[in-house]
Design an enzyme around this catalytic site. Sequence first.
Site, PDB file in Angstrom:
ATOM      1  N   SER A 145      -3.409 -15.053  -7.896  1.00 35.11           N
ATOM      2  CA  SER A 145      -2.164 -15.910  -7.617  1.00 35.11           C
ATOM      3  C   SER A 145      -1.719 -16.472  -8.977  1.00 35.11           C
ATOM      4  O   SER A 145      -2.752 -16.623  -9.992  1.00 35.11           O
ATOM      5  CB  SER A 145      -2.679 -16.769  -6.757  1.00 35.11           C
ATOM      6  OG  SER A 145      -1.606 -17.953  -6.848  1.00 35.11           O
ATOM      7  N   GLY A 155      -5.161  -7.145   6.162  1.00 37.27           N
ATOM      8  CA  GLY A 155      -3.938  -6.301   6.118  1.00 37.27           C
ATOM      9  C   GLY A 155      -3.297  -6.530   7.534  1.00 37.27           C
ATOM     10  O   GLY A 155      -2.374  -5.781   7.631  1.00 37.27           O
ATOM     11  N   TYR A 206      -8.020 -23.721  -4.149  1.00 40.36           N
ATOM     12  CA  TYR A 206      -7.155 -22.350  -4.126  1.00 40.36           C
ATOM     13  C   TYR A 206      -6.989 -21.848  -5.939  1.00 40.36           C
ATOM     14  O   TYR A 206      -7.503 -20.841  -5.960  1.00 40.36           O
ATOM     15  CB  TYR A 206      -5.930 -22.643  -3.519  1.00 40.36           C
ATOM     16  CG  TYR A 206      -5.038 -21.396  -3.548  1.00 40.36           C
ATOM     17  CD1 TYR A 206      -5.467 -20.354  -2.568  1.00 40.36           C
ATOM     18  CD2 TYR A 206      -3.926 -21.119  -4.266  1.00 40.36           C
ATOM     19  CE1 TYR A 206      -4.846 -19.178  -2.300  1.00 40.36           C
ATOM     20  CE2 TYR A 206      -3.216 -19.872  -4.074  1.00 40.36           C
ATOM     21  CZ  TYR A 206      -3.337 -18.996  -3.220  1.00 40.36           C
ATOM     22  OH  TYR A 206      -2.727 -17.702  -3.075  1.00 40.36           O
ATOM     23  N   THR A 259      -7.990  -5.136   2.528  1.00 37.97           N
ATOM     24  CA  THR A 259      -8.634  -6.417   3.379  1.00 37.97           C
ATOM     25  C   THR A 259      -7.585  -7.281   3.809  1.00 37.97           C
ATOM     26  O   THR A 259      -6.503  -7.531   2.976  1.00 37.97           O
ATOM     27  CB  THR A 259      -9.765  -7.216   2.501  1.00 37.97           C
ATOM     28  OG1 THR A 259      -9.196  -7.636   1.590  1.00 37.97           O
ATOM     29  CG2 THR A 259     -10.772  -6.014   2.389  1.00 37.97           C
ATOM     30  N   ILE A 301       1.219  -9.636   2.566  1.00 37.41           N
ATOM     31  CA  ILE A 301       1.328  -8.821   1.689  1.00 37.41           C
ATOM     32  C   ILE A 301       0.289  -7.498   2.092  1.00 37.41           C
ATOM     33  O   ILE A 301       0.792  -6.343   1.686  1.00 37.41           O
ATOM     34  CB  ILE A 301       0.732  -9.467   0.255  1.00 37.41           C
ATOM     35  CG1 ILE A 301       1.877 -10.473  -0.072  1.00 37.41           C
ATOM     36  CG2 ILE A 301       0.478  -8.369  -0.732  1.00 37.41           C
ATOM     37  CD1 ILE A 301       1.085 -11.573  -1.166  1.00 37.41           C
ATOM     38  N   GLY A 302      -0.619  -7.881   2.763  1.00 39.32           N
ATOM     39  CA  GLY A 302      -1.701  -6.876   3.278  1.00 39.32           C
ATOM     40  C   GLY A 302      -0.911  -5.825   4.170  1.00 39.32           C
ATOM     41  O   GLY A 302      -1.168  -4.549   3.814  1.00 39.32           O
TER      42      GLY A 302
HETATM   43  N1  LIG Z   1       2.212 -15.716  -0.207  1.00 39.99           N
HETATM   44  C1  LIG Z   1       2.184 -16.476  -1.417  1.00 39.99           C
HETATM   45  O1  LIG Z   1       2.890 -17.108  -1.775  1.00 39.99           O
HETATM   46  C2  LIG Z   1       0.938 -15.707  -2.207  1.00 39.99           C
HETATM   47  C3  LIG Z   1       1.055 -16.274  -3.521  1.00 39.99           C
HETATM   48  C4  LIG Z   1      -0.061 -15.920  -4.518  1.00 39.99           C
HETATM   49  C5  LIG Z   1      -1.284 -14.971  -3.852  1.00 39.99           C
HETATM   50  N2  LIG Z   1      -1.127 -14.824  -2.409  1.00 39.99           N
HETATM   51  C6  LIG Z   1      -2.391 -14.011  -2.207  1.00 39.99           C
HETATM   52  O2  LIG Z   1      -1.888 -13.009  -1.375  1.00 39.99           O
HETATM   53  C7  LIG Z   1      -2.916 -12.771  -0.475  1.00 39.99           C
HETATM   54  C8  LIG Z   1      -2.215 -12.360   1.260  1.00 39.99           C
HETATM   55  O3  LIG Z   1      -1.564 -13.574   1.340  1.00 39.99           O
HETATM   56  P1  LIG Z   1      -0.313 -13.569   2.178  1.00 39.99           P
HETATM   57  O4  LIG Z   1       0.763 -14.326   1.338  1.00 39.99           O
HETATM   58  O5  LIG Z   1      -0.039 -12.033   2.552  1.00 39.99           O
HETATM   59  O6  LIG Z   1      -0.632 -14.449   3.282  1.00 39.99           O
HETATM   60  P2  LIG Z   1      -1.136 -14.023   4.962  1.00 39.99           P
HETATM   61  O7  LIG Z   1       0.143 -13.659   5.677  1.00 39.99           O
HETATM   62  O8  LIG Z   1      -1.894 -15.450   5.434  1.00 39.99           O
HETATM   63  O9  LIG Z   1      -2.264 -13.015   4.971  1.00 39.99           O
HETATM   64  C9  LIG Z   1      -3.640 -13.362   4.892  1.00 39.99           C
HETATM   65  C10 LIG Z   1      -4.178 -11.975   5.265  1.00 39.99           C
HETATM   66  O10 LIG Z   1      -5.678 -12.463   5.070  1.00 39.99           O
HETATM   67  C11 LIG Z   1      -6.240 -12.273   6.300  1.00 39.99           C
HETATM   68  N3  LIG Z   1      -7.559 -12.987   6.492  1.00 39.99           N
HETATM   69  C12 LIG Z   1      -7.670 -14.276   6.090  1.00 39.99           C
HETATM   70  N4  LIG Z   1      -8.937 -14.754   6.245  1.00 39.99           N
HETATM   71  C13 LIG Z   1      -9.442 -13.592   6.364  1.00 39.99           C
HETATM   72  C14 LIG Z   1     -10.914 -13.182   6.706  1.00 39.99           C
HETATM   73  N5  LIG Z   1     -11.776 -14.335   6.745  1.00 39.99           N
HETATM   74  N6  LIG Z   1     -11.482 -11.935   6.735  1.00 39.99           N
HETATM   75  C15 LIG Z   1     -10.365 -10.883   6.845  1.00 39.99           C
HETATM   76  N7  LIG Z   1      -9.038 -11.450   6.639  1.00 39.99           N
HETATM   77  C16 LIG Z   1      -8.779 -12.386   6.493  1.00 39.99           C
HETATM   78  C17 LIG Z   1      -5.500 -12.589   7.674  1.00 39.99           C
HETATM   79  O11 LIG Z   1      -5.886 -11.575   8.678  1.00 39.99           O
HETATM   80  P3  LIG Z   1      -6.113 -12.686   9.745  1.00 39.99           P
HETATM   81  O12 LIG Z   1      -5.086 -13.675  10.065  1.00 39.99           O
HETATM   82  O13 LIG Z   1      -6.176 -11.329  10.996  1.00 39.99           O
HETATM   83  O14 LIG Z   1      -7.693 -13.000   9.836  1.00 39.99           O
HETATM   84  C18 LIG Z   1      -4.151 -11.824   6.911  1.00 39.99           C
HETATM   85  O15 LIG Z   1      -4.041 -10.422   7.233  1.00 39.99           O
HETATM   86  C19 LIG Z   1      -3.862 -13.904  -0.295  1.00 39.99           C
HETATM   87  O16 LIG Z   1      -4.952 -13.561  -0.972  1.00 39.99           O
HETATM   88  C20 LIG Z   1      -3.115 -14.850  -0.918  1.00 39.99           C
HETATM   89  O17 LIG Z   1      -3.938 -16.050  -1.572  1.00 39.99           O
HETATM   90  C21 LIG Z   1      -0.202 -15.145  -1.770  1.00 39.99           C
END
Ligand SMILES: NC(=O)c1ccc[n+]([C@@H]2O[C@H](COP(=O)([O-])OP(=O)(O)OC[C@H]3O[C@@H](n4cnc5c(N)ncnc54)[C@H](OP(=O)(O)O)[C@@H]3O)[C@@H](O)[C@H]2O)c1
Length: 245
Positions: free
Chosen positions: A137, A14, A150, A12, A18-19
């Site tokens: 996280s 993706g 968050y 999910t 990270i996805g």
């Molecule tokens: N980056 C960090 O520092 C960090 C640290 C700890 C944890 N995380 C966790 O890692 C995960 C991925 O984050 P990321 O850092 O890779 O950020 P990101 O690039 O913003 O990725 C978020 C992903 O979630 C999708 N998304 C958001 N809302 C959605 C929804 N309602 N339905 C389906 N898809 C949805 C986005 O797709 P669309 O935009 O196409 O909807 C995107 O593919 C998150 O759970 C985040 O909390 C990130």
Amino acid sequence: MGKLQNKVVLVTGGTTGIGLAAARLFAAEGAKVTVTGTNPRSVEAARKELEGIAEVVVSDAGSSADIQALAGRFAAEGTGVDVLFLNAGVAKFGPITSLDEAAFDDSFRINVRGPWLYIKHFAPLLRRGGAIVVNSSINNQLGMPGSSAYAASKAALRSIVRVAAAELSESGIRVNAVSPGPIETPLHDKLGFPASFAQALIAQIPMRRFGTADEVAKAALFLASDDASYMTGEEIVLDGGMTRV
Ligand SMILES: NC(=O)c1ccc[n+]([C@@H]2O[C@H](COP(=O)([O-])OP(=O)(O)OC[C@H]3O[C@@H](n4cnc5c(N)ncnc54)[C@H](OP(=O)(O)O)[C@@H]3O)[C@@H](O)[C@H]2O)c1
């Protein structure tokens, strides 16, 4: 032979970050990968990047109707599912006194209720030996100012991992979490913080850098594969030592 050879995998969120890195890595390890997203621009870009690698489906990770429709699609295909990487998430930051209720509700809808619904509706489809990996996280245990919604959502998600691990153990399904610290992805641009925020974070990280999406994807692969066959209810922290040393 890949670590996920012929496995059916759903990631999910993706389309970016990270996805997206996990989708590429899982496919390179032999999996048949489907990813979800909602933003038309990122969905379009991901379809190009993942052409021939993974299918990109528009599906809201906080919507019960969308999640049930997706589960129905997998059920109709009759292949079962081996791995769920429940990675979709949003970060809405601001002090409690100024963060609006919609931001709080959205955080819980997408980061907590969504993964709970995925587990609920996909558990019956998961094959024995399968795995669920959620993306929590390090904020699940920090009192970082501005992170209330968050942090609380990620702590709730961490808690669901323990319960789901207990409930699904007899079905032969393992449930674990990756808990990243600061990772270089589009998430930080969406927060709109000044560059000084990133510098302040880096100063707190013993390794003096953000992690990469690929580094988190590798840990997710480990938890999703048989390499982690005796791990369930656990969390792997990837934070350059930020909360560990
Ligand atoms: N980056 C960090 O520092 C960090 C640290 C700890 C944890 N995380 C966790 O890692 C995960 C991925 O984050 P990321 O850092 O890779 O950020 P990101 O690039 O913003 O990725 C978020 C992903 O979630 C999708 N998304 C958001 N809302 C959605 C929804 N309602 N339905 C389906 N898809 C949805 C986005 O797709 P669309 O935009 O196409 O909807 C995107 O593919 C998150 O759970 C985040 O909390 C990130």
